[in-house]
Write a protein that holds these residues in place. Sequence first.
Motif, mmCIF file in Angstrom:
data_model
loop_
_atom_site.group_PDB
_atom_site.id
_atom_site.type_symbol
_atom_site.label_atom_id
_atom_site.label_comp_id
_atom_site.label_asym_id
_atom_site.label_seq_id
_atom_site.Cartn_x
_atom_site.Cartn_y
_atom_site.Cartn_z
ATOM 1 N N THR A 1 22.652 -19.045 23.724
ATOM 2 C CA THR A 1 21.206 -19.019 23.940
ATOM 3 C C THR A 1 20.711 -17.578 23.884
ATOM 4 N N ILE A 2 19.618 -17.359 23.183
ATOM 5 C CA ILE A 2 18.975 -16.040 23.141
ATOM 6 C C ILE A 2 17.717 -16.107 23.991
ATOM 7 N N THR A 3 17.694 -15.336 25.066
ATOM 8 C CA THR A 3 16.501 -15.254 25.912
ATOM 9 C C THR A 3 15.615 -14.136 25.391
ATOM 10 N N MET A 4 14.341 -14.434 25.230
ATOM 11 C CA MET A 4 13.414 -13.481 24.618
ATOM 12 C C MET A 4 13.056 -12.347 25.600
ATOM 13 N N PRO A 5 12.720 -11.162 25.081
ATOM 14 C CA PRO A 5 12.353 -10.024 25.945
ATOM 15 C C PRO A 5 11.108 -10.308 26.769
ATOM 16 N N GLU A 6 11.092 -9.795 27.982
ATOM 17 C CA GLU A 6 9.919 -9.900 28.854
ATOM 18 C C GLU A 6 9.225 -8.544 28.901
ATOM 19 N N GLY A 7 8.090 -8.434 28.264
ATOM 20 C CA GLY A 7 7.336 -7.181 28.291
ATOM 21 C C GLY A 7 7.902 -6.128 27.362
ATOM 22 N N ASP A 8 7.293 -4.933 27.416
ATOM 23 C CA ASP A 8 7.670 -3.836 26.515
ATOM 24 C C ASP A 8 9.072 -3.303 26.765
ATOM 25 N N LYS A 9 9.556 -3.442 27.988
ATOM 26 C CA LYS A 9 10.873 -2.887 28.320
ATOM 27 C C LYS A 9 11.963 -3.953 28.394
ATOM 28 N N GLY A 10 11.606 -5.188 28.119
ATOM 29 C CA GLY A 10 12.584 -6.266 28.180
ATOM 30 C C GLY A 10 13.612 -6.196 27.065
ATOM 31 N N VAL A 11 14.669 -6.968 27.207
ATOM 32 C CA VAL A 11 15.746 -6.984 26.215
ATOM 33 C C VAL A 11 15.970 -8.412 25.710
ATOM 34 N N TYR A 12 16.569 -8.500 24.535
ATOM 35 C CA TYR A 12 17.115 -9.776 24.098
ATOM 36 C C TYR A 12 18.401 -9.999 24.892
ATOM 37 N N LEU A 13 18.526 -11.159 25.517
ATOM 38 C CA LEU A 13 19.738 -11.440 26.294
ATOM 39 C C LEU A 13 20.455 -12.638 25.658
ATOM 40 N N ILE A 14 21.647 -12.385 25.144
ATOM 41 C CA ILE A 14 22.453 -13.450 24.548
ATOM 42 C C ILE A 14 23.463 -13.926 25.586
ATOM 43 N N SER A 15 23.516 -15.230 25.800
ATOM 44 C CA SER A 15 24.432 -15.769 26.809
ATOM 45 C C SER A 15 25.072 -17.045 26.310
ATOM 46 N N THR A 16 26.368 -17.156 26.536
ATOM 47 C CA THR A 16 27.054 -18.425 26.314
ATOM 48 C C THR A 16 27.983 -18.669 27.487
ATOM 49 N N TYR A 17 27.895 -19.852 28.046
ATOM 50 C CA TYR A 17 28.685 -20.197 29.230
ATOM 51 C C TYR A 17 28.668 -21.715 29.366
ATOM 52 N N GLY A 18 29.390 -22.212 30.368
ATOM 53 C CA GLY A 18 29.400 -23.640 30.655
ATOM 54 C C GLY A 18 29.910 -24.476 29.501
ATOM 55 N N TRP A 19 29.372 -25.692 29.372
ATOM 56 C CA TRP A 19 29.818 -26.608 28.322
ATOM 57 C C TRP A 19 29.579 -26.021 26.935
ATOM 58 N N ALA A 20 28.485 -25.278 26.770
ATOM 59 C CA ALA A 20 28.135 -24.738 25.452
ATOM 60 C C ALA A 20 29.185 -23.758 24.931
ATOM 61 N N ALA A 21 29.915 -23.117 25.834
ATOM 62 C CA ALA A 21 30.895 -22.107 25.425
ATOM 63 C C ALA A 21 32.208 -22.717 24.942
ATOM 64 N N GLY A 22 32.430 -23.991 25.261
ATOM 65 C CA GLY A 22 33.676 -24.623 24.843
ATOM 66 C C GLY A 22 34.854 -24.277 25.734
ATOM 67 N N SER A 23 34.919 -23.036 26.194
ATOM 68 C CA SER A 23 35.998 -22.560 27.074
ATOM 69 C C SER A 23 35.501 -21.343 27.840
ATOM 70 N N VAL A 24 36.049 -21.132 29.031
ATOM 71 C CA VAL A 24 35.666 -19.949 29.810
ATOM 72 C C VAL A 24 36.005 -18.662 29.052
ATOM 73 N N LYS A 25 36.984 -18.726 28.174
ATOM 74 C CA LYS A 25 37.397 -17.535 27.427
ATOM 75 C C LYS A 25 36.347 -17.108 26.408
ATOM 76 N N ASN A 26 35.356 -17.957 26.158
ATOM 77 C CA ASN A 26 34.281 -17.618 25.223
ATOM 78 C C ASN A 26 33.028 -17.091 25.913
ATOM 79 N N TYR A 27 33.083 -16.893 27.217
ATOM 80 C CA TYR A 27 31.901 -16.441 27.953
ATOM 81 C C TYR A 27 31.459 -15.050 27.471
ATOM 82 N N VAL A 28 30.138 -14.926 27.250
ATOM 83 C CA VAL A 28 29.566 -13.644 26.828
ATOM 84 C C VAL A 28 28.201 -13.466 27.466
ATOM 85 N N THR A 29 27.911 -12.255 27.912
ATOM 86 C CA THR A 29 26.567 -11.857 28.322
ATOM 87 C C THR A 29 26.270 -10.547 27.612
#
Length: 463
Positions: free
Chosen positions: A306-334
Amino acid sequence: MEIKTLLNSVQSEQVSSKKTSLYKTIWRWHFYGGMIFSPILILLAITGAIYLFRPYVEPMLGKNLYYVEQGSKEITPSLQLKAVKDKYPNDAITSFTDVKDPERATEIGIAKGDVSYTVFVNPYTGKVLGKLQNDQRLMEIIVKLHGEIMVGKIGDNLVELSASWAIILLATGLYLYFPRNKQSFLSVLRIRMRKGSRVFWRDLHASTGFWMTIILLVLVLSGLPWASSFGERLNTFVAKAKLSNAPEHLWDGSIKSTKINKDVAKTPWAAENIPIPESVYSNKGMLPIENVVRIAEQTKIYPGYTITMPEGDKGVYLISTYGWAAGSVKNYVTMDIDQYSGKTLLDYRWKDYSTFDKTVETGIALHEGRYFGWANLIINVIACLSLVLIVGSGITMWWKRRPTGTVGIPKASEGNKFYLGVLLISVICGLLMPMVGISIFVIGLIEFIVKFIKKKVRQIGIQ
């Protein structure tokens, strides 16, 4: 010789009396905990069993939203976001999730004030299929029942208290029914069907509890990091003891941020409390989402993130994969990405986690029934049903065995040692689980007051 025999007999009786006194005390507290918290424990077991099937049930309930006919080529993420913006021009787009199943719709998060929705888009045509209000989805209701009984902070504390008492119930139950000889060991291997209903329900309660203790303990303990009170203390302890391997610059204050990851997105537990860095403003404008997708692909983030969109001028793109979507805990990324330059500000993955973080994350995966596939899910379902059986059989056993016209509370040990023991247990439990310590103290205090009043009433009656 007779004197020695007599002394041995007296000593034996004293030891037996102490054991009986301890047994009575433990049985009494086992009874208290079971009767007070049984309704919530049954609720937790039932909602937990249902929630295990979340990734399978939700798409089935909304096939017209979740599923699409596979096309030859997907349109760009920007065009999909534009389709949503055209449909809901006054709502803010908050996230983008490409499920990476050729027959699944893209899920795009939007917010209207404080209310969040998931919009489903056909990735081949850009057609908006519809939307669901997140807090009204069946599984969101189930998880709120499971986590806070639908009453917010108070419910969260009640759930934590009940889960903590479940640990005490399992420990005291194991003591009460643990086999002490060959004959009693055989009793936990069978359920006697022909000895009457009282014996049947006793055997069912004791045997099920005995065989499921370890699994249930793992389930309860692995769920506690989500509880607000215990979770806050755990996070404080992790930070002070430096048990996490989160990049040092995020802890030393060089990155100034008023928000942490869990304030803006759903991330793995190990990354929830990491401060979010800030983008350095550029008048060239925000990078299109395709650039972020390209970074995710180049850094080999597991598809379905999932890509979370930036909040405001100083926000960042936040990419996250976890839980069922990650397939395995070894695929966790923030991953945090500067919205203007595309610079990676944080890349925190399973390989970077400390042993402690990995242990907690593994426990959470086990709790949700996704650590080792269907076998994990089936074991958890059996455990949830077993908990319902244990609690239900305990209530039935009490009802059948209690003397007519009485509550049937097990008798307490005589003397003040019982109350000193309650005080000691309260202090010990209070250090580990404050709410449990308080509850034990309150129950013990009520019992002491009731006993004191009864004693005074008897004295007045005699006079």
